[in-house]
Scaffold this motif. Structure first.
Motif, PDB file in Angstrom:
ATOM      1  N   THR A   1       0.772  -1.275   0.025  1.00 50.56           N
ATOM      2  CA  THR A   1      -0.033   0.056  -0.079  1.00 50.56           C
ATOM      3  C   THR A   1       0.781   1.367   0.128  1.00 50.56           C
ATOM      4  O   THR A   1       0.374   2.362  -0.575  1.00 50.56           O
ATOM      5  CB  THR A   1      -1.060  -0.005   1.132  1.00 50.56           C
ATOM      6  N   HIS A   2       2.098   1.196   0.364  1.00 52.63           N
ATOM      7  CA  HIS A   2       2.995   2.224   0.474  1.00 52.63           C
ATOM      8  C   HIS A   2       4.375   2.090   0.455  1.00 52.63           C
ATOM      9  O   HIS A   2       5.254   2.135   1.075  1.00 52.63           O
ATOM     10  CB  HIS A   2       2.791   3.040   2.046  1.00 52.63           C
ATOM     11  N   PRO A   3       4.369   1.657  -1.105  1.00 53.72           N
ATOM     12  CA  PRO A   3       5.791   1.146  -1.530  1.00 53.72           C
ATOM     13  C   PRO A   3       6.882   2.163  -1.356  1.00 53.72           C
ATOM     14  O   PRO A   3       6.358   3.481  -1.753  1.00 53.72           O
ATOM     15  CB  PRO A   3       5.706   0.422  -2.967  1.00 53.72           C
ATOM     16  N   SER A   4       8.070   2.038  -1.010  1.00 55.82           N
ATOM     17  CA  SER A   4       9.284   3.095  -1.040  1.00 55.82           C
ATOM     18  C   SER A   4      10.104   3.083  -2.308  1.00 55.82           C
ATOM     19  O   SER A   4      10.698   4.193  -2.429  1.00 55.82           O
ATOM     20  CB  SER A   4       9.841   2.820   0.381  1.00 55.82           C
ATOM     21  N   HIS A   5      10.271   1.993  -2.815  1.00 58.43           N
ATOM     22  CA  HIS A   5      10.925   1.916  -3.954  1.00 58.43           C
ATOM     23  C   HIS A   5      10.378   2.071  -5.344  1.00 58.43           C
ATOM     24  O   HIS A   5       9.336   1.442  -5.411  1.00 58.43           O
ATOM     25  CB  HIS A   5      11.906   0.762  -4.040  1.00 58.43           C
ATOM     26  N   PRO A   6      10.850   2.865  -6.145  1.00 60.86           N
ATOM     27  CA  PRO A   6      10.076   2.895  -7.644  1.00 60.86           C
ATOM     28  C   PRO A   6       9.963   1.399  -8.395  1.00 60.86           C
ATOM     29  O   PRO A   6       8.943   1.314  -8.933  1.00 60.86           O
ATOM     30  CB  PRO A   6      11.145   3.836  -8.550  1.00 60.86           C
ATOM     31  N   TYR A   7      10.948   0.697  -8.124  1.00 55.38           N
ATOM     32  CA  TYR A   7      10.690  -0.455  -8.799  1.00 55.38           C
ATOM     33  C   TYR A   7       9.368  -1.544  -8.013  1.00 55.38           C
ATOM     34  O   TYR A   7       8.908  -1.927  -9.007  1.00 55.38           O
ATOM     35  CB  TYR A   7      12.010  -1.480  -8.800  1.00 55.38           C
ATOM     36  N   THR A   8       9.302  -1.399  -6.775  1.00 51.98           N
ATOM     37  CA  THR A   8       7.899  -1.943  -6.262  1.00 51.98           C
ATOM     38  C   THR A   8       6.755  -1.402  -6.647  1.00 51.98           C
ATOM     39  O   THR A   8       5.719  -1.999  -7.241  1.00 51.98           O
ATOM     40  CB  THR A   8       8.104  -1.803  -4.689  1.00 51.98           C
ATOM     41  N   ARG A   9       6.929   0.198  -7.032  1.00 53.96           N
ATOM     42  CA  ARG A   9       5.671   0.761  -7.300  1.00 53.96           C
ATOM     43  C   ARG A   9       5.344   0.316  -8.863  1.00 53.96           C
ATOM     44  O   ARG A   9       4.314   0.286  -9.422  1.00 53.96           O
ATOM     45  CB  ARG A   9       5.766   2.305  -7.396  1.00 53.96           C
ATOM     46  N   GLN A  10       6.406   0.076  -9.710  1.00 53.30           N
ATOM     47  CA  GLN A  10       6.361  -0.420 -10.947  1.00 53.30           C
ATOM     48  C   GLN A  10       5.807  -1.605 -11.180  1.00 53.30           C
ATOM     49  O   GLN A  10       4.714  -2.110 -12.031  1.00 53.30           O
ATOM     50  CB  GLN A  10       7.578  -0.269 -11.724  1.00 53.30           C
ATOM     51  N   LEU A  11       6.170  -2.691 -10.241  1.00 57.12           N
ATOM     52  CA  LEU A  11       5.542  -4.096 -10.185  1.00 57.12           C
ATOM     53  C   LEU A  11       4.123  -4.101 -10.014  1.00 57.12           C
ATOM     54  O   LEU A  11       3.370  -4.643 -10.597  1.00 57.12           O
ATOM     55  CB  LEU A  11       6.144  -4.896  -9.062  1.00 57.12           C
ATOM     56  N   LEU A  12       3.769  -3.173  -8.990  1.00 53.42           N
ATOM     57  CA  LEU A  12       2.275  -3.085  -8.599  1.00 53.42           C
ATOM     58  C   LEU A  12       1.424  -2.525  -9.688  1.00 53.42           C
ATOM     59  O   LEU A  12       0.273  -2.771  -9.736  1.00 53.42           O
ATOM     60  CB  LEU A  12       2.337  -2.224  -7.216  1.00 53.42           C
ATOM     61  N   ASP A  13       2.100  -1.470 -10.367  1.00 51.48           N
ATOM     62  CA  ASP A  13       1.336  -0.686 -11.704  1.00 51.48           C
ATOM     63  C   ASP A  13       1.024  -1.701 -12.461  1.00 51.48           C
ATOM     64  O   ASP A  13      -0.027  -1.606 -13.298  1.00 51.48           O
ATOM     65  CB  ASP A  13       2.116   0.420 -11.976  1.00 51.48           C
ATOM     66  N   ALA A  14       2.017  -2.678 -12.684  1.00 53.09           N
ATOM     67  CA  ALA A  14       1.990  -3.716 -13.984  1.00 53.09           C
ATOM     68  C   ALA A  14       0.769  -4.877 -13.677  1.00 53.09           C
ATOM     69  O   ALA A  14       0.308  -5.864 -14.544  1.00 53.09           O
ATOM     70  CB  ALA A  14       2.985  -4.310 -14.123  1.00 53.09           C
ATOM     71  N   VAL A  15       0.231  -4.906 -12.218  1.00 54.81           N
ATOM     72  CA  VAL A  15      -0.520  -6.017 -12.162  1.00 54.81           C
ATOM     73  C   VAL A  15      -1.905  -5.658 -12.921  1.00 54.81           C
ATOM     74  O   VAL A  15      -2.562  -4.539 -12.580  1.00 54.81           O
ATOM     75  CB  VAL A  15      -0.800  -6.107 -10.518  1.00 54.81           C
ATOM     76  N   LEU A  16      -2.652  -6.864 -13.438  1.00 59.05           N
ATOM     77  CA  LEU A  16      -3.757  -6.681 -14.187  1.00 59.05           C
ATOM     78  C   LEU A  16      -4.855  -7.063 -13.217  1.00 59.05           C
ATOM     79  O   LEU A  16      -4.879  -7.909 -12.378  1.00 59.05           O
ATOM     80  CB  LEU A  16      -3.842  -7.557 -15.225  1.00 59.05           C
ATOM     81  N   THR A  17      -5.919  -6.518 -13.282  1.00 59.80           N
ATOM     82  CA  THR A  17      -7.312  -6.642 -12.282  1.00 59.80           C
ATOM     83  C   THR A  17      -8.354  -7.063 -13.484  1.00 59.80           C
ATOM     84  O   THR A  17      -8.262  -6.568 -14.644  1.00 59.80           O
ATOM     85  CB  THR A  17      -7.621  -5.595 -11.586  1.00 59.80           C
TER      86      THR A  17
END
Length: 512
Positions: free
Chosen positions: A240-256
């Motif tokens: 819910t509050h990723p601190s690293h840009p790569y983690t945010r990119q992983l989460l943004d790539a998740v399909l729903t």
């Protein structure tokens, strides 16, 4: 410090002087799940294999791995063999390859039990049945005498977990254990892992690229990129509050699952018409006769993508193979107005000839059709590689030098080489991480729109289907129980089973 089952400190894995895992530190505590996430090639699986001393030849570990109070790095092979199964058990991604197809389930469990302790044959059988009962295998007293091919994918994964538990380890390393499973079975396996944690106090290192799975089961998360840990924390904090840009990119790539995607209106004239199709497989050995498909009727329009979803054994793949003409139906008909068809397999590594270059692989359909001009074949390879967004120099590579996503793009290029009017895509993205999956889906949808081919897209991933399909057919027990547009099926499902499939899809924040 809490009771830990494994503590990894500054672990590096070196290949010919190059660090492919670089100073990784992590701790798995008893009764908890640590999810190790990252894209393909980030070092997740190598880290897990290093913990039980199963690195491939030529790779050398450095640092420290405290497994139940003993050091793994530098330990002899005899010592490591004693650790495997008793200190740590391993659950692999593909249960079919983890089980011996020539041995009964009970034989394999009995061998695992007797490898760790002196147990009589009758006692080993009783303990094996207890283990199968513990992992939730139906009718374990009967199925203990079955062979792996007689079990579904989810049942085989339960058997693999029972094997991992045979030596009563305190740590289970689960490497992508649900990737090949449909959403309902995946949910059951994840519930089983959580039960083992809370009831037995087992620590689990879950290696995965599925962030929805992480949200559903993990207590803590470690994110890997290029061999390094870039972020760690509680599942709630990281998701819910990723601190690293790569983690945010992983989460943004998740399909729903999204039913609001724009989909093309396709021609009402069908390219393929399936009418009252039944496929019955006769009894073989201890396997009873069964109907893989039962009175299935469906049309595939010109330029349409029909998504086919359902649990393992529902008949999805059989339907695709019937449309291709690879399976002869027991009754019913498949009528098609084209013979220009192509197939994209689930696993490109096994569907590509390891001895052939990419150029030879892509142009094989053209050679079969009589094209021999070298310049023409080279030009076609360059055109298709550009179409699937691969660099031209890939043409002279062998499959083993390519990533999973690159291999799947090569498989797509090969399928398109003969300009098919119909493509059967059988789980083409199920083994890919979220980033690679998104890129392959983007390539597929762009090519489908520009070239106008029809497609049957088979998947257990409802989020994927919602992005690529115009219509969806839901199969259960060999029957089509629901069919309609993406919005009709996913927004307003008529059947309870369809609602169960949708509800079983893990989403970010579900458990975090």
């Amino acid at each position: 410090m809490a009771d830990h089952v494994v503590a990894v400190t500054d672990l590096s894995v070196v290949d010919s002087g190059t660090r492919i895992v670089d100073e990784v530190s992590l701790v798995v505590e008893a009764g908890t799940v640590l999810a190790l996430v990252g894209e393909s090639g980030s070092g997740k699986s190598l880290t897990g294999r290093a913990i039980i001393g199963l690195l491939p030849d030529g790779l050398t570990p450095h640092g420290s791995i405290d497994l139940g109070g003993d050091e793994v790095v530098g330990a002899s092979e005899d010592t490591l063999r004693g650790f495997r199964g008793t200190r740590a058990g391993m659950v692999f991604q593909e249960p079919q390859t983890a089980l011996n197809p020539a041995q009964r389930i009970g034989t394999q469990l009995r061998m695992a039990l007797r490898a760790h302790a002196t147990v009589s044959r009758p006692d080993a059988r009783r303990r094996a049945i207890d283990l199968l009962t513990e992992v939730g295998l139906p009718d374990p007293g009967t199925r203990i005498d079955w062979y792996p091919h007689q079990l579904s994918g989810g049942q085989k994964q339960r058997v693999v977990l029972a094997l991992a538990l045979a030596g009563e380890p305190r740590l289970i390393i689960a490497d992508e254990p649900t990737t090949a499973l449909d959403v309902t079975v995946q949910a059951e396996i994840l519930d089983l892992f959580r039960t083992l944690c809370t009831r037995n106090g087992i620590g689990i290192l879950l290696i995965t690229h599925n962030m929805g799975v992480v949200s559903q089961i993990a207590d803590r998360v470690a994110v890997m990129r290029a061999g390094r840990i870039v972020e760690t924390g509680t599942a709630a904090a990281v998701l819910t509050h990723p601190s690293h840009p790569y983690t945010r990119q992983l989460l943004d790539a998740v399909l729903t699952v999204r039913a609001d995607q724009p989909h093309e209106d396709t021609s009402p004239k069908p390219l393929v018409r399936v009418n009252d199709l039944t496929v019955r497989y006769p009894r073989q050995g201890q396997s009873a006769a069964f109907d893989a498909l039962r009175e299935v009727s469906v049309d595939i329009g010109r330029g349409e993508v029909l998504g086919v979803v359902g649990e393992s054994g529902s008949g999805k793949t059989t339907l695709g193979r019937c449309v291709l003409g690879l399976v002869t139906p027991t009754s019913g008909t498949v009528t098609t107005t084209t013979d220009k068809v192509a197939l994209i397999h689930q696993d490109p590594f096994t569907s590509l000839d390891p001895r052939w270059t990419v150029h030879r692989t892509i142009t094989e359909p053209l050679r079969i059709r009589g094209v021999r001009d070298r310049a023409e074949l080279r030009a076609k390879t360059a055109e298709l590689l550009a179409a699937v967004r691969l660099p031209a120099e890939v043409a002279d590579e062998l499959p083993r030098t390519l990533s999973g996503g690159q291999r799947q793009r090569v498989a797509l290029a090969r399928a398109l080489a003969s300009d098919p009017e119909l493509v059967i895509a059988d789980e083409p993205t199920s083994a890919l991480d979220v980033w690679v999956q998104a890129s392959v889906l983007s390539v597929f949808t762009d090519l489908q729109k520009s070239r106008g081919f029809s497609a049957v897209f088979v998947s257990h991933d409802l989020a994927v289907i919602s992005r690529v399909a115009d219509r969806v057919a839901v199969l259960r027990g060999g029957r089509v129980i629901e069919i309609g547009s993406v919005s009709e099926v996913f927004d307003n499902p008529r059947d309870d089973y369809t609602r169960q499939l949708i509800d079983a899809v893990p989403t970010i924040g579900e458990g975090a």
